[in-house]
Design an enzyme around this catalytic site. Structure first.
Site, PDB file in Angstrom:
ATOM      1  N   ALA A  84      79.269  67.438  92.844  1.00  0.00           N
ATOM      2  CA  ALA A  84      78.377  66.285  92.703  1.00  0.00           C
ATOM      3  C   ALA A  84      78.912  65.067  93.441  1.00  0.00           C
ATOM      4  O   ALA A  84      78.147  64.176  93.817  1.00  0.00           O
ATOM      5  CB  ALA A  84      78.180  65.958  91.224  1.00  0.00           C
ATOM      6  N   GLY A 104      70.475  64.330 100.272  1.00  0.00           N
ATOM      7  CA  GLY A 104      69.324  64.307 101.166  1.00  0.00           C
ATOM      8  C   GLY A 104      68.810  65.698 101.444  1.00  0.00           C
ATOM      9  O   GLY A 104      69.568  66.674 101.413  1.00  0.00           O
ATOM     10  N   ASP A 151      61.242  60.628 102.200  1.00  0.00           N
ATOM     11  CA  ASP A 151      62.680  60.376 102.355  1.00  0.00           C
ATOM     12  C   ASP A 151      63.330  61.590 103.022  1.00  0.00           C
ATOM     13  O   ASP A 151      64.438  62.000 102.656  1.00  0.00           O
ATOM     14  CB  ASP A 151      63.339  60.060 101.009  1.00  0.00           C
ATOM     15  CG  ASP A 151      64.749  59.492 101.149  1.00  0.00           C
ATOM     16  OD1 ASP A 151      65.158  59.177 102.287  1.00  0.00           O
ATOM     17  OD2 ASP A 151      65.448  59.383 100.126  1.00  0.00           O
ATOM     18  N   HIS A 204      66.021  50.124  99.190  1.00  0.00           N
ATOM     19  CA  HIS A 204      66.652  51.210  98.448  1.00  0.00           C
ATOM     20  C   HIS A 204      67.363  50.541  97.290  1.00  0.00           C
ATOM     21  O   HIS A 204      68.379  49.860  97.484  1.00  0.00           O
ATOM     22  CB  HIS A 204      67.640  51.959  99.347  1.00  0.00           C
ATOM     23  CG  HIS A 204      68.398  53.040  98.645  1.00  0.00           C
ATOM     24  ND1 HIS A 204      68.560  54.291  99.196  1.00  0.00           N
ATOM     25  CD2 HIS A 204      69.046  53.088  97.448  1.00  0.00           C
ATOM     26  CE1 HIS A 204      69.271  55.051  98.372  1.00  0.00           C
ATOM     27  NE2 HIS A 204      69.580  54.330  97.311  1.00  0.00           N
ATOM     28  N   HIS A 233      61.333  55.118  97.016  1.00  0.00           N
ATOM     29  CA  HIS A 233      61.697  56.288  96.198  1.00  0.00           C
ATOM     30  C   HIS A 233      61.970  55.977  94.724  1.00  0.00           C
ATOM     31  O   HIS A 233      63.070  56.199  94.211  1.00  0.00           O
ATOM     32  CB  HIS A 233      62.857  57.073  96.810  1.00  0.00           C
ATOM     33  CG  HIS A 233      63.993  56.295  97.387  1.00  0.00           C
ATOM     34  ND1 HIS A 233      64.559  55.213  96.765  1.00  0.00           N
ATOM     35  CD2 HIS A 233      64.695  56.472  98.542  1.00  0.00           C
ATOM     36  CE1 HIS A 233      65.543  54.759  97.514  1.00  0.00           C
ATOM     37  NE2 HIS A 233      65.653  55.508  98.585  1.00  0.00           N
TER      38      HIS A 233
END
Length: 450
Positions: free
Chosen positions: A327, A333, A314, A183, A241
């Protein structure tokens, strides 16, 4: 196990770059035969014959990036619920990430996950072990024929698995003979961005600030560091990702076989852009952040030209109440495993991808990159992990009520599509058929040929 024989005929088989009308014979757990045209009449004898009506027959999807939240976070997802959502979406195998509670950073924790999955998983299962600054001995003790590889977080994560030292990354690469999946977000830049944005705009930030804080530089800096380190150490690296056009400059096109550096993107980065934040808000908040339309277009092109090797979800369920906030405070997720294949096929319907490319990125290449034993292809002698899809059904609209994930929602609510998973076979057994889930624990442990 019921050693039934199944003959799927009159199917549009999409496999290894080809699409043709044919049939597949399943005998017990395995594919016994694959052929073109109509099968010989003798193959019908003693078999359950399934007329596919020229619908798509694909290898089962292998989702190599999921967070099933089990153990420790099972109020929003667990191995049983999410594996059932998986097979309903044509996903026959998954590889789960280590940031659970406790984190999967020891051999004992890894073995406990394998044991638990054997009791409850409807899909085939594999797991990563997580890298930390203090678990090198555990990483070296793992049997990597039973573990997908080492997951390393270069940005914020749960469970104390942040590894932001290049020296530590080099040491792991030097001493651990396993694929490293990263990641890649630069923690130092991320914190500096957050501080600067809060100082200027305050803490009550609209969701549009999420990709400002987790911006292109945050992703590119970490991905570049990971790639440079892997090349220096001559170590296999898989970047997870990918969300920016910038990171694509670090990659090379072509088949993943023989590549030192491979890369994944996710359906959310191919479907959404930052233009959707005002409408969808935290439903599409994820890390890395969904970014600009130009990034989305570049990623679509990268899927088609071979810069991107795999598409994984993911899949990261949270309760909707946990998604409320700013935010800064809404959790990141989204659940996607049940509708990932549906979404990608819908994008194919709209001309963005060819179906054989989707099969390559979601079925073939995951098996190649992770050296998964006898899965990911429609071949005699391989496990009979198959998905039958009606790709020309009456259009319908996905809603939260469709979601089988324990969290009970989907970011695709409101999307109208014209394809639907009709049947999923896992190891030769029906796990899902015409809206009915059959198997509670029909999945098997994935093995890795190393």
């Amino acid at each position: 196990m019921d050693e039934r024989k199944i003959l799927i005929h009159n199917a549009t088989i999409v496999n290894e770059g080809e699409s043709y009308l044919g049939y597949v014979v399943v005998d017990g757990e395995f594919i016994a035969a694959v052929g073109r045209g109509e099968p010989d009449q003798s193959l019908f004898d003693g078999a359950e014959a399934i007329d596919a009506k020229q619908h798509l027959l694909l290898p089962g999807v292998i989702d190599t990036h999921v967070h099933f939240r089990d153990p420790g976070l099972t109020h929003k997802a667990d191995m049983e619920s999410e594996s059932r959502a998986a097979v309903a979406g044509g996903v026959t195998s998954f590889i789960d990430m280590p940031n659970t509670k406790p984190a999967t950073v020891t051999v004992a924790a890894l073995e406990e996950k394998l044991r638990h999955a054997s009791e409850v998983s409807a899909a085939n299962y594999g797991f990563f072990i997580g890298a930390a600054n203090d678990n090198l001995d555990q990483l070296k003790a793992v049997d990597y024929t039973r573990c997908a590889g080492v997951k390393l977080f270069m940005g914020s994560s749960t469970g104390g698995m942040l590894v932001d030292s290049t020296d530590m990354m080099e040491r792991i690469m030097a001493e651990v003979p396993a694929l490293m999946a990263v990641h890649a977000e630069d923690e130092e830049l991320l914190r500096a961005n957050r501080k600067a944005v809060v100082e200027r705009y305050g803490e009550e930030l609209e969701m549009e600030f999420h990709p400002v804080i987790r911006n292109h530089a945050v992703c590119y800096s970490a991905s570049r560091k990971a790639v440079e380190t892997a090349r220096k150490m001559n170590h296999r690296l898989h970047i997870l990702h990918i969300s920016t056009a910038d990171e694509l400059t670090l990659l090379e096109p072509g088949s993943p076989e023989g590549k030192l550096i491979t890369a994944e993107t996710c359906p959310q980065y191919l479907a959404f852009s930052d233009e959707q934040y005002p409408m969808l808000g935290a439903r599409i908040k994820c890390n890395p952040a969904i970014k600009r339309p130009a990034d989305r277009e570049a990623l679509r092109n990268a899927v088609n030209n071979g810069l991107i090797d795999t598409i994984a979800t993911d899949h990261a369920p949270h309760l909707l109440e946990e998604k409320r906030g700013t935010a800064l405070t809404a959790v990141s997720g989204m659940p996607l495993i049940q509708f990932s294949l549906t979404l990608m096929l819908q994008m194919a319907e709209e001309g963005m991808f060819e179906i054989p490319v989707i099969v390559e990125k979601m079925c073939h290449n995951p098996a190649i990159i992770y050296d998964i034993d006898r899965r990911g292809f429609i071949r005699p002698g391989y496990y009979a992990d198959l998905v039958l899809v009606d790709n020309d059904c009456e259009p319908y609209t996905i809603t939260d009520a469709w979601a089988l994930s324990k969290c009970g929602w989907t970011p695709l609510s409101g999307l109208t599509v014209s394809n639907k998973v009709e049947m999923t076979l896992v190891n030769g057994q029906p796990a899902y058929r015409f809206g009915v889930l059959f198997s509670r624990n029909g999945g098997k442990e994935l093995r890795f040929n190393r």
